[in-house]
Design an enzyme around this catalytic site. Structure first.
Site, short mmCIF file in Angstrom:
data_model
loop_
_atom_site.label_atom_id
_atom_site.label_comp_id
_atom_site.label_asym_id
_atom_site.label_seq_id
_atom_site.Cartn_x
_atom_site.Cartn_y
_atom_site.Cartn_z
N HIS A 171 -3.50 -38.79 -56.35
CA HIS A 171 -4.15 -39.18 -55.09
C HIS A 171 -4.07 -40.68 -54.86
O HIS A 171 -4.63 -41.20 -53.90
CB HIS A 171 -5.60 -38.72 -55.07
N ASP A 210 -18.63 -37.73 -55.12
CA ASP A 210 -18.15 -38.01 -53.76
C ASP A 210 -17.35 -36.80 -53.25
O ASP A 210 -16.15 -36.89 -52.96
CB ASP A 210 -17.33 -39.29 -53.71
N1 LIG Z 1 -3.61 -48.83 -49.78
C1 LIG Z 1 -4.72 -49.07 -50.50
N2 LIG Z 1 -4.97 -48.31 -51.59
C2 LIG Z 1 -6.08 -48.55 -52.29
C3 LIG Z 1 -6.99 -49.57 -51.95
N3 LIG Z 1 -8.02 -49.54 -52.84
C4 LIG Z 1 -7.75 -48.52 -53.69
N4 LIG Z 1 -6.59 -47.92 -53.36
C5 LIG Z 1 -5.95 -46.73 -53.94
O1 LIG Z 1 -6.67 -45.60 -53.50
C6 LIG Z 1 -6.93 -44.74 -54.60
C7 LIG Z 1 -8.25 -44.07 -54.30
O2 LIG Z 1 -8.92 -43.71 -55.45
P1 LIG Z 1 -10.34 -42.96 -55.51
O3 LIG Z 1 -10.42 -42.44 -56.91
O4 LIG Z 1 -11.39 -43.94 -55.15
O5 LIG Z 1 -10.32 -41.85 -54.52
C8 LIG Z 1 -6.94 -45.66 -55.81
O6 LIG Z 1 -6.54 -44.96 -56.97
C9 LIG Z 1 -5.95 -46.72 -55.45
O7 LIG Z 1 -4.67 -46.40 -55.91
C10 LIG Z 1 -6.71 -50.36 -50.81
O8 LIG Z 1 -7.46 -51.28 -50.41
N5 LIG Z 1 -5.57 -50.08 -50.12
MN LIG Z 2 -11.49 -41.14 -52.99
#
Ligand SMILES: Nc1nc2c(ncn2[C@@H]2O[C@H](COP(=O)(O)O)[C@@H](O)[C@H]2O)c(=O)[nH]1
Ligand SMILES: [Mn+2]
Length: 477
Positions: free
Chosen positions: A390, A154
């Site tokens: 992140h 991604d």
């Molecule tokens: N505020 C929110 N944070 C979320 C949600 N679902 C996931 N997350 C957070 O985002 C990161 C993104 O990770 P990635 O590896 O897919 O880039 C993940 O680690 C969670 O901490 C949500 O619905 N709302």
């Molecule tokens: Mn992501």
């Protein structure tokens, strides 16, 4: 909420494990774990419980939020990992910035494997470090050249933060706002080529139907209020006001990043491109296109959401105003200068689920049921390879969450303890993305502030988390 998922392993044979839910009102966690383990493993005489790392859990002792893995023993000593990862077998250095946050052993093994790749100087795990399919997520890899597989499929995934101008905090009615978010999974009816031209990008027909949509997985769009301003001065600098509402958009390059990765990994599963190699520039050109395309996609998602929220009774100028605060990409590779062995060196910084710390304020989302932070990077960036976490990072694998799904009702999954609403018609996704799937964002932020690599700016509270409304097919990507 029915409780917290715990993974219980047999100390003497750690391939034997199961997941159970610790009820929130449990007073004696040790007794609970031993009772579950005796039933599940059908072994009498289990008497000791170790927390991952080897510390023993005592009677009546509360468990820390970031502890989710326990080992039961008949009295024999703990046999799991105890020491910090050694640095003897790999070529590159390993660092892990996590004291409070839970780190899975598998992620450490993956980080070690990455550090041993030729040309790698440093593999740095952030507190959100967790295992990926092949390579770890929540980390930064510093190398002489580029390994496309370390950036993953991604390319360009990241988070945009927008002020929802003209929506004041008093409008924070979760179900009303959720009801307004419609049509976002349908292809956008505007001109993709015109939209992309604002970003200097030629359009690619195969991507046009995805442009302006969030996509599945852990991508989301979230309407938030400000829970707390942590630093007034920094908040002012980032234009964060406690009276306003904000939108977080987390999405990437949709199918584009995976097709770029598939092209370069056809002949070899983990190719390495030195600056002199013939594929280096062509990969970077595609990578850069995907990064910009993903930024334009986040902006279009934000604009479509503004249309959903404001169209009735607002003027055109309000509709077209995209009040963007920031946009941070967390899957990418970029050239930088870093101190390696005390000397400044030109290197390529691969960020796989890591935010750059050399481009100003950055979001650090928790989960749909937890707070999200806005952070200001501080320090010289050498210890943390100019990067920050992140997000909170996954704590439990997706398949594990399905084993406890029957304990949750649908309404306990579409609302959260913070009073927010979740729009998600994909029942598998509802389970896999439950707040318990993620680590504690507080521990992740504490680990970084304690290390002196960032400061808090503000804390955001979710009001509506949008995943998918129509269809909910898994193959939408
Ligand atoms: N505020 C929110 N944070 C979320 C949600 N679902 C996931 N997350 C957070 O985002 C990161 C993104 O990770 P990635 O590896 O897919 O880039 C993940 O680690 C969670 O901490 C949500 O619905 N709302
Ligand atoms: Mn992501």
């Amino acid at each position: 909420m029915p409780g917290r998922p715990l993974t219980i392993s047999l100390n003497a044979n750690q391939s034997k494990k199961f997941v159970c839910l610790l009820p929130d009102d449990t007073t004696n966690c040790k007794a609970f774990i031993l009772k579950e383990a005796r039933n599940k493993f059908r072994i009498k005489g289990l008497s000791h419980v170790f927390v991952q790392g080897g510390a023993e859990l005592h009677d009546e002792e509360a468990i820390r939020y970031d502890n989710s893995s326990f080992f039961v023993s008949k009295g024999e000593a703990y046999v799991g990992r105890t020491a910090a990862p050694s640095n003897t077998n790999q070529r590159g250095e390993i660092r892990i910035i996590a004291d409070k946050s839970f780190i899975d052993d598998k992620a450490i093994s993956q980080l070690k494997a990455v550090a041993s790749l030729p040309g790698v100087h440093l593999a740095c795990g952030m507190p959100d470090l967790h295992p990926g399919d092949r390579f770890p997520v929540g980390c930064v890899i510093v190398a002489d050249g580029v390994y496309p597989a370390l950036i993953g499929s991604d390319i360009g995934c990241g988070i945009g933060l927008y002020e929802l101008s003209s929506l004041s905090r008093s409008a924070a009615n979760p179900s009303k706002l959720a009801g307004l978010l419609r049509g976002l999974d349908e292809p956008w009816d505007g001109s993709a080529s015109q939209w992309l031209s604002h970003y200097g990008l030629p359009s690619r027909p195969e991507l046009e139907t995805s442009l302006g949509s969030v996509g599945l997985g852990n991508h989301f769009a979230e309407i938030c209020t400000v829970e707390r301003i942590v630093d007034e001065g920094l908040a002012q600098k980032s234009r964060i006001k406690s009276s306003a509402m904000y939108l977080l958009v987390h999405t990437g390059s949709r199918g584009l990043g995976s097709s770029i990765l598939a092209n370069v990994t056809r002949a070899e599963s983990n190719p390495y491109f030195s600056e002199q190699s013939s594929s280096f520039n062509s990969y970077l050109d595609e990578h850069d296109y995907a990064i910009k395309w993903a930024v334009s996609n986040r902006d279009l998602v934000a604009r479509r959401i503004q249309h959903c929220l404001f169209a009735p009774g607002t003027t055109d100028s309000e509709l077209d105003k995209l009040d963007k605060i920031l946009d941070v990409t967390h899957n990418s590779v970029s050239r930088s200068v870093l101190l390696i062995g005390g000397e400044k060196k030109d290197v390529w910084i691969h960020r796989k689920g890591a935010a750059p710390a050399d481009r100003g304020a950055t979001p650090c989302p928790g989960s749909r049921g937890d707070f999200s932070w806005l952070l200001e990077p501080v320090g010289d960036g050498h210890e943390n390879a100019h990067s920050l976490a992140h997000g909170a990072g996954r704590r439990h694998p997706r398949q594990v969450l399905h084993t406890i799904a029957n304990k949750y009702t649908k309404s306990s999954l579409t609302t959260t303890t913070l009073g927010s609403e979740v729009v998600c018609t994909d029942s598998d996704l509802l389970v896999e993305e439950m707040p318990e799937a993620y680590k504690s964002i507080q521990c992740v932020v504490d680990d970084m502030t304690d290390k002196g690599i960032c400061r808090g700016i503000a804390v955001l509270r979710p009001v509506v988390s949008y995943k998918v409304r129509e269809g909910g097919q898994r193959n939408k990507k």
